[in-house]
Motif scaffolding. Structure first.
Motif, PDB file in Angstrom:
ATOM      1  N   TYR A   1      -8.120  40.120  -6.215  1.00 27.37           N
ATOM      2  CA  TYR A   1      -8.477  39.942  -4.800  1.00 27.37           C
ATOM      3  C   TYR A   1      -9.820  39.220  -4.698  1.00 27.37           C
ATOM      4  O   TYR A   1     -10.773  39.591  -5.387  1.00 27.37           O
ATOM      5  N   LYS A   2      -9.852  38.195  -3.861  1.00 28.65           N
ATOM      6  CA  LYS A   2     -11.111  37.451  -3.659  1.00 28.65           C
ATOM      7  C   LYS A   2     -11.910  38.146  -2.557  1.00 28.65           C
ATOM      8  O   LYS A   2     -11.466  38.234  -1.420  1.00 28.65           O
ATOM      9  N   LEU A   3     -13.080  38.631  -2.895  1.00 22.23           N
ATOM     10  CA  LEU A   3     -13.921  39.342  -1.915  1.00 22.23           C
ATOM     11  C   LEU A   3     -15.165  38.502  -1.619  1.00 22.23           C
ATOM     12  O   LEU A   3     -15.632  37.758  -2.494  1.00 22.23           O
TER      13      LEU A   3
ATOM     14  N   SER B   1     -11.618  44.479  -8.511  1.00 17.60           N
ATOM     15  CA  SER B   1     -12.195  43.347  -7.768  1.00 17.60           C
ATOM     16  C   SER B   1     -13.497  43.761  -7.073  1.00 17.60           C
ATOM     17  O   SER B   1     -14.466  42.996  -7.042  1.00 17.60           O
ATOM     18  N   VAL B   2     -13.509  44.978  -6.513  1.00 18.85           N
ATOM     19  CA  VAL B   2     -14.730  45.493  -5.859  1.00 18.85           C
ATOM     20  C   VAL B   2     -15.845  45.631  -6.896  1.00 18.85           C
ATOM     21  O   VAL B   2     -16.976  45.182  -6.692  1.00 18.85           O
ATOM     22  N   GLN B   3     -15.512  46.251  -8.011  1.00 15.06           N
ATOM     23  CA  GLN B   3     -16.533  46.485  -9.053  1.00 15.06           C
ATOM     24  C   GLN B   3     -17.104  45.171  -9.580  1.00 15.06           C
ATOM     25  O   GLN B   3     -18.317  45.034  -9.757  1.00 15.06           O
ATOM     26  N   LYS B   4     -16.216  44.217  -9.797  1.00 14.74           N
ATOM     27  CA  LYS B   4     -16.669  42.903 -10.308  1.00 14.74           C
ATOM     28  C   LYS B   4     -17.598  42.245  -9.287  1.00 14.74           C
ATOM     29  O   LYS B   4     -18.662  41.717  -9.639  1.00 14.74           O
ATOM     30  N   THR B   5     -17.223  42.293  -8.001  1.00 14.83           N
ATOM     31  CA  THR B   5     -18.019  41.611  -6.968  1.00 14.83           C
ATOM     32  C   THR B   5     -19.396  42.269  -6.814  1.00 14.83           C
ATOM     33  O   THR B   5     -20.421  41.587  -6.781  1.00 14.83           O
ATOM     34  N   ILE B   6     -19.416  43.601  -6.733  1.00 20.14           N
ATOM     35  CA  ILE B   6     -20.716  44.303  -6.593  1.00 20.14           C
ATOM     36  C   ILE B   6     -21.599  44.020  -7.816  1.00 20.14           C
ATOM     37  O   ILE B   6     -22.786  43.721  -7.690  1.00 20.14           O
TER      38      ILE B   6
ATOM     39  N   ALA C   1     -24.730  53.969 -13.803  1.00 17.84           N
ATOM     40  CA  ALA C   1     -23.655  54.563 -14.618  1.00 17.84           C
ATOM     41  C   ALA C   1     -22.406  53.681 -14.608  1.00 17.84           C
ATOM     42  O   ALA C   1     -21.494  53.882 -15.415  1.00 17.84           O
ATOM     43  N   ASN C   2     -22.358  52.709 -13.717  1.00 22.15           N
ATOM     44  CA  ASN C   2     -21.133  51.911 -13.569  1.00 22.15           C
ATOM     45  C   ASN C   2     -20.927  50.966 -14.755  1.00 22.15           C
ATOM     46  O   ASN C   2     -21.802  50.162 -15.086  1.00 22.15           O
ATOM     47  N   SER C   3     -19.734  51.023 -15.343  1.00 26.44           N
ATOM     48  CA  SER C   3     -19.476  50.239 -16.556  1.00 26.44           C
ATOM     49  C   SER C   3     -19.520  48.732 -16.273  1.00 26.44           C
ATOM     50  O   SER C   3     -19.962  47.964 -17.125  1.00 26.44           O
ATOM     51  N   GLY C   4     -19.081  48.331 -15.075  1.00 25.97           N
ATOM     52  CA  GLY C   4     -19.099  46.906 -14.734  1.00 25.97           C
ATOM     53  C   GLY C   4     -20.513  46.388 -14.561  1.00 25.97           C
ATOM     54  O   GLY C   4     -20.850  45.295 -15.028  1.00 25.97           O
ATOM     55  N   VAL C   5     -21.358  47.175 -13.886  1.00 28.61           N
ATOM     56  CA  VAL C   5     -22.754  46.767 -13.692  1.00 28.61           C
ATOM     57  C   VAL C   5     -23.436  46.675 -15.060  1.00 28.61           C
ATOM     58  O   VAL C   5     -24.146  45.703 -15.354  1.00 28.61           O
ATOM     59  N   ARG C   6     -23.192  47.652 -15.912  1.00 24.07           N
ATOM     60  CA  ARG C   6     -23.828  47.680 -17.238  1.00 24.07           C
ATOM     61  C   ARG C   6     -23.396  46.476 -18.076  1.00 24.07           C
ATOM     62  O   ARG C   6     -24.221  45.777 -18.674  1.00 24.07           O
ATOM     63  N   SER C   7     -22.074  46.203 -18.105  1.00 26.33           N
ATOM     64  CA  SER C   7     -21.615  45.114 -18.982  1.00 26.33           C
ATOM     65  C   SER C   7     -22.004  43.749 -18.420  1.00 26.33           C
ATOM     66  O   SER C   7     -22.377  42.851 -19.176  1.00 26.33           O
ATOM     67  N   THR C   8     -21.957  43.599 -17.089  1.00 23.47           N
ATOM     68  CA  THR C   8     -22.323  42.297 -16.497  1.00 23.47           C
ATOM     69  C   THR C   8     -23.813  42.019 -16.736  1.00 23.47           C
ATOM     70  O   THR C   8     -24.201  40.900 -17.086  1.00 23.47           O
ATOM     71  N   LEU C   9     -24.644  43.059 -16.562  1.00 23.56           N
ATOM     72  CA  LEU C   9     -26.084  42.877 -16.771  1.00 23.56           C
ATOM     73  C   LEU C   9     -26.398  42.633 -18.253  1.00 23.56           C
ATOM     74  O   LEU C   9     -27.229  41.781 -18.586  1.00 23.56           O
ATOM     75  N   SER C  10     -25.711  43.370 -19.129  1.00 20.04           N
ATOM     76  CA  SER C  10     -25.924  43.167 -20.574  1.00 20.04           C
ATOM     77  C   SER C  10     -25.608  41.731 -20.960  1.00 20.04           C
ATOM     78  O   SER C  10     -26.376  41.079 -21.673  1.00 20.04           O
ATOM     79  N   ALA C  11     -24.452  41.244 -20.486  1.00 21.91           N
ATOM     80  CA  ALA C  11     -24.029  39.881 -20.853  1.00 21.91           C
ATOM     81  C   ALA C  11     -25.031  38.851 -20.311  1.00 21.91           C
ATOM     82  O   ALA C  11     -25.412  37.909 -21.014  1.00 21.91           O
ATOM     83  N   ALA C  12     -25.481  39.048 -19.063  1.00 25.13           N
ATOM     84  CA  ALA C  12     -26.411  38.090 -18.455  1.00 25.13           C
ATOM     85  C   ALA C  12     -27.754  38.099 -19.185  1.00 25.13           C
ATOM     86  O   ALA C  12     -28.375  37.053 -19.385  1.00 25.13           O
TER      87      ALA C  12
END
Ligand code: KG4
Ligand code: ZN
Length: 336
Positions: free
Chosen positions: A195-197, A240-245, A273-284
């Motif tokens: 989903y595109k948000l 999709s929500v987790q990725k966008t946030i 604690a969010n796995s998406g926030v952690r992995s996106t920030l780690s990668a960046a």
């Protein structure tokens, strides 16, 4: 130096004993989540009542588990801002009583400074200055941590906090309060590209956030689907929500770090604690050659250890209070 830390700003009554800030001898958290779940969010009046009932037992248990008494403490640290006023008042009044009765210093702690300090417990080698992304149920900030007690806010949310957005989207998805963790779990089974948000633009400051449009978009997608008789895939929407946030939080943090010349990034708050926030920030951070510090999951949510730790640094910096200390519902971290 032993500090007793007390936290009651929202729906967790918590207390902890720390030694020299970063060594945690005990940490007791009594959560009220099950009770607030029935109402789909925190009911302030219920929160205050439960804090009043629980605080004595929680503080006693923290001292007992540490094998210490009030006499052994060198200071009593308490969250005094920001948060639910009735909830904060319970902790502040209790801490004032303890300080008056024992003659120990009373140390006021800003809740967000406490969240940031959870990183000193996990990473004692962490030294300011650094740039911190704080994302919780009530706050989304990008903060320059110039010293352990000196902060400058460079970006903040214009409307909902990141955790609030997670929780409101989770509600639309039919998950119970607090829904952030349910979105996290469902995300693992979904397609983040499904989903595109919308990624909101915030006029004025490129480091400020806005999350209310995202929540509205998700709710509208559910309404449209039900009108058309189609289904929204829960796991795909969660992903999709987790990725966008995650992308919104991380993009602005990295931009601010580059502009302001920080190479050290720290994450704090319940949403860390969010796995998406952690992995996106780690990668960046890896891509940009930045050093990254994140709290362990056990220290992401509200707890007394982070208040005891920040209390220690406040005490060293001469930040203490007398019995005129009051709870404050809204206060910038720059004013501690
Ligand atoms: O820091 P915190 O415990 O309380 C405040 O100071 O606000 O943060 C609570 C927030 C809630 O919105 C909760 O849903 C969110 O943190 N949260 C999460 C996760 N765990 C907690 N959000 C997304 N993913 C998680 N795993
Ligand atoms: Zn918090």
């Amino acid at each position: 130096m032993f500090i007793l830390g007390i936290e009651s700003s929202c729906d967790e009554t918590a207390a902890s004993v720390s030694e020299n800030g970063t060594s945690i001898l005990s940490s007791v958290v009594s959560t009220q989540i099950e009770e607030h779940k029935k109402y789909g969010g925190v009911v302030p009046e219920i929160a205050s009542r439960r804090h009043s009932e629980n605080i004595l037992g929680v503080v006693r248990e923290a001292l007992d588990r540490a094998g210490k008494t009030l006499d052994d403490m060198d200071g009593i640290a308490v969250t005094y801002a920001p948060g639910l006023i009735g909830a904060l008042l319970v902790g502040v009044s209790f801490a004032k009583g303890l300080a008056m009765a024992s003659g120990k210093p009373l140390i006021p702690v800003h809740h967000i400074a406490g969240h940031i300090a959870s990183n000193y417990i996990a990473h004692p080698e962490l030294e300011p200055p650094y740039l911190c992304l704080v994302a919780s149920g009530g706050h989304s900030h990008i903060i320059e941590v110039l010293d352990r007690t000196v902060f400058r806010v460079v970006g903040k949310t214009r409307d909902d906090a990141a955790g609030e957005c997670f929780d409101k989207c989770a509600r639309a998805l039919g998950f119970p309060y607090p829904g952030g963790v349910h979105i996290d779990k469902a995300s693992a089974l979904g397609d983040p590209e499904a989903y595109k948000l919308p990624v909101p633009r915030v006029a004025g400051s490129e480091y400020d956030f806005s999350f209310s449009g995202l929540k509205t978009a998700v709710i509208n997608m559910f309404h449209n689907a039900s009108q058309k008789g189609t289904e929204i895939n829960r796991n795909d929407m969660a992903a999709s929500v987790q990725k966008t946030i995650s992308e919104i939080l991380v993009t602005k943090t990295i931009l601010a770090a580059k502009d302001l010349g920080y190479k050290k990034i720290v994450l704090a708050g319940g949403v860390s604690a969010n796995s998406g926030v952690r992995s996106t920030l780690s990668a960046a951070c890896e891509k940009n050659g930045f050093e990254l510090f994140m709290p362990p999951l056990s220290l992401c949510g509200d707890n007394g250890a982070m208040i005891a730790c920040q209390g220690y640094y406040n005490y060293l910096a001469g930040i203490t209070a007398d019995v005129s200390l009051n709870a404050v519902a809204t206060m910038s971290i720059e004013k501690i």
